[in-house]
Design a protein around this motif. Structure first.
Motif, PDB file in Angstrom:
ATOM      1  N   ASN B 310     -26.687 -13.652  56.169  1.00 42.22           N
ATOM      2  CA  ASN B 310     -26.369 -14.370  54.939  1.00 42.22           C
ATOM      3  C   ASN B 310     -27.393 -15.448  54.645  1.00 42.22           C
ATOM      4  N   VAL B 311     -27.795 -16.181  55.693  1.00 41.66           N
ATOM      5  CA  VAL B 311     -28.818 -17.209  55.501  1.00 41.66           C
ATOM      6  C   VAL B 311     -30.092 -16.574  54.981  1.00 41.66           C
ATOM      7  N   ILE B 312     -30.478 -15.450  55.610  1.00 37.07           N
ATOM      8  CA  ILE B 312     -31.689 -14.748  55.185  1.00 37.07           C
ATOM      9  C   ILE B 312     -31.574 -14.364  53.716  1.00 37.07           C
ATOM     10  N   LEU B 313     -30.418 -13.847  53.336  1.00 36.17           N
ATOM     11  CA  LEU B 313     -30.199 -13.412  51.962  1.00 36.17           C
ATOM     12  C   LEU B 313     -30.405 -14.560  50.982  1.00 36.17           C
ATOM     13  N   TRP B 314     -29.766 -15.703  51.260  1.00 36.86           N
ATOM     14  CA  TRP B 314     -29.814 -16.794  50.289  1.00 36.86           C
ATOM     15  C   TRP B 314     -31.163 -17.491  50.279  1.00 36.86           C
ATOM     16  N   VAL B 315     -31.806 -17.609  51.453  1.00 37.53           N
ATOM     17  CA  VAL B 315     -33.155 -18.180  51.469  1.00 37.53           C
ATOM     18  C   VAL B 315     -34.087 -17.300  50.647  1.00 37.53           C
ATOM     19  N   GLY B 316     -33.977 -15.980  50.840  1.00 37.44           N
ATOM     20  CA  GLY B 316     -34.831 -15.063  50.090  1.00 37.44           C
ATOM     21  C   GLY B 316     -34.577 -15.158  48.598  1.00 37.44           C
ATOM     22  N   ALA B 317     -33.302 -15.146  48.217  1.00 33.74           N
ATOM     23  CA  ALA B 317     -32.975 -15.191  46.791  1.00 33.74           C
ATOM     24  C   ALA B 317     -33.451 -16.497  46.167  1.00 33.74           C
ATOM     25  N   ALA B 318     -33.239 -17.624  46.895  1.00 29.80           N
ATOM     26  CA  ALA B 318     -33.677 -18.920  46.368  1.00 29.80           C
ATOM     27  C   ALA B 318     -35.183 -18.932  46.199  1.00 29.80           C
ATOM     28  N   THR B 319     -35.907 -18.403  47.195  1.00 30.83           N
ATOM     29  CA  THR B 319     -37.363 -18.383  47.089  1.00 30.83           C
ATOM     30  C   THR B 319     -37.799 -17.546  45.904  1.00 30.83           C
ATOM     31  N   ALA B 320     -37.202 -16.353  45.756  1.00 32.16           N
ATOM     32  CA  ALA B 320     -37.589 -15.470  44.661  1.00 32.16           C
ATOM     33  C   ALA B 320     -37.419 -16.180  43.327  1.00 32.16           C
ATOM     34  N   PHE B 321     -36.287 -16.842  43.145  1.00 34.42           N
ATOM     35  CA  PHE B 321     -35.987 -17.449  41.851  1.00 34.42           C
ATOM     36  C   PHE B 321     -36.827 -18.707  41.616  1.00 34.42           C
ATOM     37  N   LEU B 322     -36.811 -19.623  42.612  1.00 36.86           N
ATOM     38  CA  LEU B 322     -37.466 -20.921  42.413  1.00 36.86           C
ATOM     39  C   LEU B 322     -38.975 -20.764  42.262  1.00 36.86           C
ATOM     40  N   ILE B 440     -26.266 -12.362  43.372  1.00 35.77           N
ATOM     41  CA  ILE B 440     -27.646 -12.103  43.771  1.00 35.77           C
ATOM     42  C   ILE B 440     -28.304 -11.145  42.784  1.00 35.77           C
ATOM     43  N   TYR B 441     -27.561 -10.153  42.332  1.00 36.85           N
ATOM     44  CA  TYR B 441     -28.113  -9.163  41.404  1.00 36.85           C
ATOM     45  C   TYR B 441     -28.560  -9.836  40.122  1.00 36.85           C
ATOM     46  N   ILE B 442     -27.711 -10.720  39.583  1.00 36.34           N
ATOM     47  CA  ILE B 442     -28.057 -11.405  38.330  1.00 36.34           C
ATOM     48  C   ILE B 442     -29.288 -12.287  38.535  1.00 36.34           C
ATOM     49  N   LEU B 443     -29.305 -13.005  39.671  1.00 37.84           N
ATOM     50  CA  LEU B 443     -30.441 -13.869  39.992  1.00 37.84           C
ATOM     51  C   LEU B 443     -31.725 -13.045  40.081  1.00 37.84           C
ATOM     52  N   ALA B 444     -31.638 -11.897  40.755  1.00 34.55           N
ATOM     53  CA  ALA B 444     -32.824 -11.062  40.959  1.00 34.55           C
ATOM     54  C   ALA B 444     -33.303 -10.478  39.641  1.00 34.55           C
ATOM     55  N   THR B 445     -32.359 -10.090  38.769  1.00 33.92           N
ATOM     56  CA  THR B 445     -32.761  -9.534  37.475  1.00 33.92           C
ATOM     57  C   THR B 445     -33.416 -10.604  36.614  1.00 33.92           C
ATOM     58  N   LEU B 446     -32.852 -11.813  36.647  1.00 35.24           N
ATOM     59  CA  LEU B 446     -33.466 -12.935  35.933  1.00 35.24           C
ATOM     60  C   LEU B 446     -34.882 -13.166  36.435  1.00 35.24           C
ATOM     61  N   THR B 447     -35.028 -13.128  37.771  1.00 34.88           N
ATOM     62  CA  THR B 447     -36.351 -13.327  38.357  1.00 34.88           C
ATOM     63  C   THR B 447     -37.314 -12.258  37.860  1.00 34.88           C
ATOM     64  N   MET B 450     -38.456 -13.292  34.525  1.00 37.15           N
ATOM     65  CA  MET B 450     -39.439 -14.384  34.586  1.00 37.15           C
ATOM     66  C   MET B 450     -40.781 -13.868  35.068  1.00 37.15           C
ATOM     67  N   THR B 451     -40.748 -12.910  36.030  1.00 35.95           N
ATOM     68  CA  THR B 451     -41.995 -12.320  36.508  1.00 35.95           C
ATOM     69  C   THR B 451     -42.748 -11.707  35.342  1.00 35.95           C
ATOM     70  N   ALA B 452     -42.010 -10.963  34.512  1.00 30.94           N
ATOM     71  CA  ALA B 452     -42.638 -10.340  33.350  1.00 30.94           C
ATOM     72  C   ALA B 452     -43.202 -11.410  32.423  1.00 30.94           C
ATOM     73  N   PHE B 453     -42.454 -12.519  32.272  1.00 38.14           N
ATOM     74  CA  PHE B 453     -42.897 -13.559  31.342  1.00 38.14           C
ATOM     75  C   PHE B 453     -44.179 -14.228  31.828  1.00 38.14           C
ATOM     76  N   TYR B 454     -44.188 -14.662  33.097  1.00 39.65           N
ATOM     77  CA  TYR B 454     -45.394 -15.393  33.521  1.00 39.65           C
ATOM     78  C   TYR B 454     -46.592 -14.469  33.655  1.00 39.65           C
ATOM     79  N   THR B 455     -46.352 -13.202  34.003  1.00 39.30           N
ATOM     80  CA  THR B 455     -47.479 -12.267  34.068  1.00 39.30           C
ATOM     81  C   THR B 455     -48.019 -12.021  32.661  1.00 39.30           C
ATOM     82  N   GLY B 456     -47.074 -11.871  31.703  1.00 36.93           N
ATOM     83  CA  GLY B 456     -47.493 -11.690  30.322  1.00 36.93           C
ATOM     84  C   GLY B 456     -48.265 -12.897  29.818  1.00 36.93           C
ATOM     85  N   ARG B 457     -47.785 -14.088  30.159  1.00 36.02           N
ATOM     86  CA  ARG B 457     -48.454 -15.324  29.746  1.00 36.02           C
ATOM     87  C   ARG B 457     -49.879 -15.337  30.277  1.00 36.02           C
TER      88      ARG B 457
END
Lengths: 100, 643
Positions: B310-322, B440-447, B450-457
């Protein structure tokens, strides 16, 4: 009749006189003389035991001691002469520059 | 000398094949080391020789890896296969040094040697005019050896040694241009942050070793033995789950540092001070992925402990998003890619946390291809323009056609454009997330959006649009924008091809996954989100109908908070300056000054004053000495002659 005990007492008396001379007298020549007394007390002891036990080893030892004593007195007198020349004194109390 | 033992499950092995596999395995490991030693000892002033040695060393590794790969594919070599020697034997501590060949290590070795070879070749062009190129190639070869020592390791100690060696090489290569203070600082920062993490990691390894004994067998650090032993120890209750949780969390410290997970991610953006091929090899494709590799390698262990997972999951998700949020506000070409790397590493760690170690490894592989490609293309841009600020670039599409094309392919693979490699691996993670955890799914999809946005930028600002050179003729630097030489473009094409086809090669099946579900709804959702991200980027930076300032103000986004990277560097700076230096170091200094030094000086003073008193005994009068001598003599005589 002079027995071994008499010799032993005489030797012990000589040794004590010599020892007190070394500790009490302040003149270096007197100290040297007192050392001679102590050496001769030992000599007397050796000779007395050699006679009592019939063993000549003791008498032989005495000759060594006389030789060593002669050498010792030579060194001691040489020191006394040098002290007179350097410090102009033969008083053992005044010879105390060898400290701290 | 080489003691070859086969895994218990293996079918009857052809001894000739086993002997060949052992030789190949050792060659993979030792060829880059030989190259590194040769370069550092003999070729430090011979640039061409150094380049040749480095490329040849890794090419040997690549050839051996491919041979092994085909042996495994043909079924000539049953896996897992191990060749190992006992390296240290101290009482009950036996440390092997060996080569472990299984699909996982083989895939990672292919990534390291394959992508690595492309980057080595590219480096010969990129570093051609650098006076210290020999040192660069020596360190690059040493790095290749170290990462291969991690990947092929069959025990924790060898893995840890490789772990530290890659950290050292990373330090040397980030600080390659050490005359620049920021580069030297960045190298130190990377090293220090990794030290903090590795300290926990090392304690975890030692703890794991200390609990690994059974009544019948001694303690061990060997992966396969541990994997057999620990579950039964846990079941029989000899090993409490709390202990194992502690071990798991400490072991996770290693990947948090090496894979730059939140909150120890701070070193990776600064590591971009190093030469760009280094960023591609170490800080995108291989070293930072080593943390994820470790999680996958020891997944059987983490799987036993739900808390750690669980710790691994949330650390990973937080890193991906932040990290994706941070990439939105970054203006440096390489740092945008660095934050993107952080974000993608977060994805991989998250996948492992969701229980999908194969999926994490899949994303690692595709990411290694397209992120190395993006960095190398960025390096090509920097090589041609000597500029990293995206606002000062622009119109690169016209002046650097090939570089731009490969960058576009990498970008599309990164954002998960349907059909490219990133699409498949990212989709698997999203499927996994939707099955296990909707948040986590919603967070990952949002990420992903954002990936698409900053790459597009990045694309619309730096590559499309107006060239600044055409607007500003006085700027001589920009007037000479030129395409990079063929030696640099070749690797770009190779990696572009990999980025396109990596999704069709059956990597999950190679790792042992039976079937990979394809969920059309997840794929459709993520594609829509990605397209929305690109469209927004196009409106804001391509067509410029939306001003970015008005968007920031309209949505009340905490811009300065993001631009300052959540002030984490400041918090660490405050911690080091106030807590560590002033409070801890200060009180230590006070104790040293006033307790330890005072005690030492006190003993010295005591000795001195005792001496002062005792020396009064030395009168210098010879008869005093004689008297003392006589008194002593009498005392001795009475003691020894008295009955």
């Amino acid at each position: 009749m002079v027995t071994l005990t008499h010799y032993l007492i005489a030797s012990a008396a000589l040794f004590c006189i010599g020892l007190s001379g070394v500790l009490i007298r302040r003149n270096i020549l007197m100290i040297l003389l007192s050392i001679e007394l102590m050496l001769n007390a030992a000599n007397l002891l050796f000779v007395a035991y050699a006679k009592a036990w019939g063993d000549l080893g003791g008498q032989m030892m005495v000759f060594f001691i006389i030789t060593v004593a002669a050498a010792e007195v030579t060194v001691g007198l040489a020191i006394a002469i040098l002290l007179t020349r350097q410090l102009n004194t033969l008083n053992a109390d005044e010879v105390k520059t060898l400290k701290w | 000398m080489v003691d070859v033992h086969h895994a218990a499950s293996a079918v009857a092995t052809d001894p000739a094949a086993a002997a060949l596999a052992a030789k190949l395995g050792w060659s993979i490991l030792l060829a880059p080391l030989c190259a590194s030693v040769l370069i550092l000892l003999l070729a430090i002033h011979r640039k061409t020789l150094a380049m040749f040695c480095a490329v040849a060393g890794l090419a040997v590794s690549l050839a051996c890896t491919l041979t092994l790969f085909f042996m495994v594919q043909n079924g000539r070599l049953p896996v897992p296969f191990e060749a190992s020697v006992t390296w240290i034997s101290l009482g009950s501590l036996h440390v092997p040094f060996g080569v472990l060949i299984d699909p996982l290590s083989l895939l990672m070795t292919l990534v390291v040697t394959g992508v690595g070879s492309a980057i080595f070749l590219y480096s010969t062009g990129y570093m051609h005019d650098d006076p210290a190129a020999s040192r660069y190639f020596g360190m690059l070869s040493l790095f290749a050896f170290s990462i291969l020592a991690i990947v092929l390791s069959n025990n924790w100690i060898q893995l840890f040694i490789g772990w530290e060696l890659v950290g050292f090489c990373s330090y040397m290569l980030i600080g390659h241009w050490y005359a620049k203070p920021s580069a030297a600082e960045a190298g130190k920062k990377a090293f220090m942050v990794n030290r903090v993490a590795d300290f926990g990691f090392m304690i975890g390894i030692l703890w794991l070793w200390s609990v690994s004994s059974t009544e019948l067998a001694e303690r061990t650090l060997h992966f396969a033995t541990l994997q057999e032993r620990l579950p039964s120890l846990l079941e029989s209750g000899i090993l409490p789950i709390a202990t194992l949780t502690g071990i798991g969390l400490l072991l996770f410290c290693g990947p948090v540092g090496k894979s730059a997970q939140f909150p120890l991610h701070v070193w990776l953006p600064d590591a971009m001070e190093g030469p760009t091929p280094v960023s591609a090899l170490i800080h995108a494709a291989t070293m930072v992925a080593a943390g994820v590799y470790l999680l996958v390698r020891a997944f059987w262990l983490f799987e036993l402990i739900p808390v750690t997972l669980n710790v691994i999951l949330w650390v990973g998700a937080a890193t991906a998003f932040l990290a994706a949020v941070l990439a939105l506000a970054e203006n440096d070409l390489k740092r945008i890619l660095a934050f993107s790397t952080l974000s993608q590493l977060g994805y991989m760690v998250m996948a492992v946390g969701l229980g999908g170690s194969i999926v994490g490894m899949y994303h690692l592989t595709t990411h290694a291809c397209f992120k190395a490609l993006l960095f190398l293309a960025a390096g090509s841009v920097i090589h041609g323009t000597h500029e990293q600020n995206i606002w000062k670039l622009g119109g690169l599409w016209r002046s650097m056609r090939w570089t731009s094309l490969t960058f576009l392919i990498g970008s599309l693979a990164l954002i998960g454009f349907p059909g490219l490699s990133g699409f498949f691996s990212k989709d698997e993670i999203l499927v996994l997330a939707r099955e296990h955890n909707l948040g986590i799914y919603i967070l990952a999809t949002l990420t992903a959006g954002m990936t698409a946005f900053y790459t597009g930028r990045l694309w619309f600002v730096a590559f499309a649009g107006q060239s600044h050179a055409s607007k500003d003729h006085h700027n001589k630097e920009h007037a000479h924008v030129h395409e990079s030489p063929a030696i640099m473009l070749g690797p770009l094409f190779f990696l572009s091809a990999l980025s396109i086809i990596a999704g069709y090669l059956g990597i999950p099946q190679f790792l042992g996954a039976h079937h990979m579900e394809f969920h059309i709804d997840v794929a459709a959702t993520s594609t829509v989100v990605v397209l929305a991200g690109i469209t927004l980027a196009w409106l804001m930076y391509g067509k410029r109908t939306l001003s970015s300032q008005s968007v920031v103000r309209g949505l009340a986004l905490p811009q300065s908070f993001v631009e300052n990277r959540y002030y984490i560097d400041e918090i660490y700076g405050w911690y080091v300056a106030i807590i560590q230096q002033k409070l801890i170091a200060g009180s230590c200094a006070w104790i040293e000054q006033n307790v330890i030094i005072a005690a030492v000086n006190g003993v010295a003073a005591l000795t001195r004053s005792a001496g002062e008193m005792l020396r009064r005994l030395q009168t210098g009068v010879v008869q005093t000495y004689a008297l003392l001598f006589v008194v002593g003599l009498i005392w001795l005589l009475t003691r020894h002659l008295a009955p």
